[in-house]
Design a protein around this motif. Structure first.
Motif, PDB file in Angstrom:
ATOM      1  N   VAL A 178       0.848  -1.192   0.000  1.00 12.77           N
ATOM      2  CA  VAL A 178       0.000   0.000   0.000  1.00 12.77           C
ATOM      3  C   VAL A 178       0.886   1.246   0.000  1.00 12.77           C
ATOM      4  CG1 VAL A 178      -1.777   1.286   1.238  1.00 12.77           C
ATOM      5  CG2 VAL A 178      -1.785  -1.223   1.290  1.00 12.77           C
ATOM      6  N   PRO A 179       0.813   2.090  -1.043  1.00 14.61           N
ATOM      7  CA  PRO A 179       1.631   3.303  -1.056  1.00 14.61           C
ATOM      8  C   PRO A 179       1.062   4.365  -0.119  1.00 14.61           C
ATOM      9  CG  PRO A 179       0.252   3.221  -3.016  1.00 14.61           C
ATOM     10  CD  PRO A 179       0.028   1.923  -2.273  1.00 14.61           C
ATOM     11  N   ILE A 180       1.938   5.039   0.622  1.00  9.86           N
ATOM     12  CA  ILE A 180       1.545   6.180   1.447  1.00  9.86           C
ATOM     13  C   ILE A 180       2.077   7.439   0.785  1.00  9.86           C
ATOM     14  CG2 ILE A 180       1.735   7.314   3.681  1.00  9.86           C
ATOM     15  CD1 ILE A 180       2.224   4.636   4.979  1.00  9.86           C
ATOM     16  N   ILE A 181       1.163   8.289   0.289  1.00  9.17           N
ATOM     17  CA  ILE A 181       1.516   9.596  -0.265  1.00  9.17           C
ATOM     18  C   ILE A 181       0.979  10.636   0.699  1.00  9.17           C
ATOM     19  CG2 ILE A 181       1.224  11.170  -2.214  1.00  9.17           C
ATOM     20  CD1 ILE A 181       0.923   8.697  -4.002  1.00  9.17           C
ATOM     21  N   LEU A 182       1.867  11.423   1.272  1.00 11.59           N
ATOM     22  CA  LEU A 182       1.531  12.207   2.458  1.00 11.59           C
ATOM     23  C   LEU A 182       0.326  13.110   2.253  1.00 11.59           C
ATOM     24  CD1 LEU A 182       2.520  12.582   5.365  1.00 11.59           C
ATOM     25  CD2 LEU A 182       3.816  14.561   4.581  1.00 11.59           C
ATOM     26  N   HIS A 183       0.256  13.835   1.132  1.00 15.68           N
ATOM     27  CA  HIS A 183      -0.819  14.816   0.984  1.00 15.68           C
ATOM     28  C   HIS A 183      -2.181  14.166   0.766  1.00 15.68           C
ATOM     29  CE1 HIS A 183      -1.419  14.429  -3.378  1.00 15.68           C
ATOM     30  NE2 HIS A 183      -0.119  14.307  -3.480  1.00 15.68           N
ATOM     31  N   GLU A 184      -2.207  12.837   0.555  1.00 19.81           N
ATOM     32  CA  GLU A 184      -3.482  12.133   0.411  1.00 19.81           C
ATOM     33  C   GLU A 184      -4.002  11.608   1.750  1.00 19.81           C
ATOM     34  OE1 GLU A 184      -3.041   9.057  -2.461  1.00 19.81           O
ATOM     35  OE2 GLU A 184      -2.694  10.431  -4.132  1.00 19.81           O
ATOM     36  N   GLN A 185      -3.225  11.790   2.819  1.00 18.59           N
ATOM     37  CA  GLN A 185      -3.614  11.269   4.126  1.00 18.59           C
ATOM     38  C   GLN A 185      -4.271  12.364   4.959  1.00 18.59           C
ATOM     39  OE1 GLN A 185      -3.009   7.987   4.138  1.00 18.59           O
ATOM     40  NE2 GLN A 185      -1.899   8.317   2.219  1.00 18.59           N
ATOM     41  N   PHE A 186      -5.103  11.955   5.918  1.00 19.01           N
ATOM     42  CA  PHE A 186      -5.724  12.908   6.835  1.00 19.01           C
ATOM     43  C   PHE A 186      -4.655  13.661   7.607  1.00 19.01           C
ATOM     44  CE2 PHE A 186      -9.640  10.161   6.826  1.00 19.01           C
ATOM     45  CZ  PHE A 186     -10.440  11.125   6.250  1.00 19.01           C
ATOM     46  N   SER A 187      -4.859  14.956   7.792  1.00 21.73           N
ATOM     47  CA  SER A 187      -3.907  15.729   8.586  1.00 21.73           C
ATOM     48  C   SER A 187      -4.271  15.708  10.067  1.00 21.73           C
ATOM     49  CB  SER A 187      -3.848  17.181   8.100  1.00 21.73           C
ATOM     50  OG  SER A 187      -5.082  17.833   8.349  1.00 21.73           O
ATOM     51  N   GLY A 188      -5.579  15.697  10.398  1.00 23.64           N
ATOM     52  CA  GLY A 188      -5.984  15.704  11.793  1.00 23.64           C
ATOM     53  C   GLY A 188      -5.386  16.854  12.560  1.00 23.64           C
ATOM     54  N   SER A 189      -5.242  18.004  11.905  1.00 25.71           N
ATOM     55  CA  SER A 189      -4.649  19.213  12.489  1.00 25.71           C
ATOM     56  C   SER A 189      -3.169  19.030  12.834  1.00 25.71           C
ATOM     57  CB  SER A 189      -5.418  19.652  13.744  1.00 25.71           C
ATOM     58  OG  SER A 189      -6.760  19.966  13.415  1.00 25.71           O
TER      59      SER A 189
END
Length: 297
Positions: A178-189
Motif C-alpha cells: 500500500v503506497p503512502i503519499i503524504l498529501h493524500e492522508q488525513f492531517s488531523g490538524s
C-alpha cells in the motif's frame, strides 16, 4: 458522481462557509490552484459552470460530476488549506465547530471506502500449563511473531513530478503493498513533520524520488544544476534514521545533483525501460517487505 447525501452536502457547505457563493477563505485563483495541484483538474472548465458560476456552485458541480475517491482527495486538501488559512490569515477564522469537523472527516472516510475496524470481543483464556524451560523460550519467540503483524505500507517521498510519483505508486500497489503519499492522508490538524512521524510508523519501507524539480549551485559557480526539492533530501535523511538504510531506496530521474554526505545509500535510476522496478522490488523484499515478484511478469 459522488454519492454524497443531502445531509452530508449541507454539513460540508456549512463547514466551508459556502452559503454566499464563497468557499473557505479562497480567492478564485486560490481555488483554481488548489484543485489543479491536487487533482490536475481545471475547476473553471465549462462543465463545472453551475448556476451563477460562483466558487461554491462550481464545487457543488464538482461533487455532482466527480467520483467518490476524487471528491475525497479534494476534501482532504481543502481541510488542510482551511487549517492553514485559519492560522495565517488575520481576518479569517473559519468554522471552529470541532463536532462538525469530525463529521466532515467521517464523510471523507466513507467516500474513500474505509470502514472502522471492529473491536475484537474478549475470549475466555485457558489456564496455561507448566512447560519445560526450552519449550517456554520457543513459545515466547513465537508469541512475539504473532503479536507483531507484518507492515505492508511503503512511504513515497516525492517532489513536483506527478508522473514519476504515480508510476512508483502503481508499482507499489502492483506488488501487493500500500503506497503512502503524504498529501493524500488525513492531517488531523497535525503539522507536516507530525504527519510524517505518524505515517512513518506504519511503513515497512520508504522510496525517495529524486526528480529535477529545483536548480541550485555553490556561490562560486555560475551554472546551476538540477536538484531534488529540499523537503525530499530532508525526508530522505529522516527515513534513513527512522527505518535504517536497508529499508530506504532513492529513485533518481535524469542528470541531477545528489547529496554527497549519504554514504552507503542505494540509488536506482528511473528510466522508460522499467528496469528500476525489479531492482526496487528486490531491495524491498530484502528489507523484509512481503511482495509478489510474479506480479512484475
Amino acid at each position: 458522481m459522488a454519492d454524497l447525501t443531502t445531509t452530508e452536502k449541507k454539513k460540508l457547505e456549512r463547514y466551508f462557509d459556502m452559503g454566499g457563493g464563497y468557499f473557505s477563505n479562497l480567492s478564485n485563483s486560490d481555488l483554481e490552484e488548489l484543485i489543479a495541484d491536487e487533482l490536475n483538474i481545471e475547476i473553471y472548465d465549462e462543465k463545472y459552470n453551475f448556476k451563477s458560476g460562483s466558487k461554491a456552485n462550481r464545487i457543488r458541480a464538482f461533487w455532482q460530476i466527480e467520483d467518490n475517491h476524487t471528491v475525497a482527495k479534494f476534501l482532504i486538501a481543502a481541510l488542510e488549506r482551511d487549517d492553514f488559512e485559519k492560522t495565517n490569515s488575520y481576518s479569517y477564522t473559519g468554522n471552529t465547530n470541532d463536532l462538525l469537523r469530525k463529521e466532515c472527516e467521517g464523510i471523507i472516510t466513507r467516500l474513500m471506502g474505509l470502514q472502522p475496524q471492529p473491536q475484537p470481543q474478549p475470549q475466555p483464556q485457558p489456564q496455561p500449563q507448566p512447560q519445560p524451560l526450552s519449550q517456554t523460550s520457543s513459545m515466547v519467540q513465537e508469541e512475539k511473531l504473532v503479536q507483531a503483524p507484518m507492515k505492508n505500507k511503503v512511504f513515497i517521498v516525492h517532489g513536483h513530478d506527478e508522473l514519476v510519483k504515480e508510476k512508483v505508486a502503481r508499482f507499489v500497489a502492483q506488488v501487493g503493498l500500500v503506497p503512502i503519499i503524504l498529501h493524500e492522508q488525513f492531517s488531523g490538524s497535525k503539522t507536516i513533520i507530525e504527519k510524517i512521524e505518524h505515517y512513518a510508523d506504519e511503513a515497512c519501507f520508504a522510496i525517495v524520488l529524486y526528480t529535477p524539480c529545483d536548480r541550485g549551485a555553490k556561490a562560486t559557480e555560475n551554472t546551476p544544476k538540477f536538484r531534488a526539492r529540499q523537503n525530499v533530501v530532508f525526508e530522505h535523511g529522516y527515513f534513513i534514521g527512522k527505518l535504517g538504510r536497508s529499508k530506504v531506496t532513492a529513485v533518481v530521474k535524469g542528470d541531477i545533483e545528489l547529496p554527497n554526505d549519504f554514504s552507503g545509500v542505494v540509488y536506482e535510476r528511473f528510466d522508460d525501460t522499467d528496469s528500476w522496478k525489479l531492482a526496487l522490488a528486490k531491495e524491498m523484499r530484502g528489507a523484509g517487505c512481503k511482495i509478489d515478484l510474479n506480479a512484475l511478469v
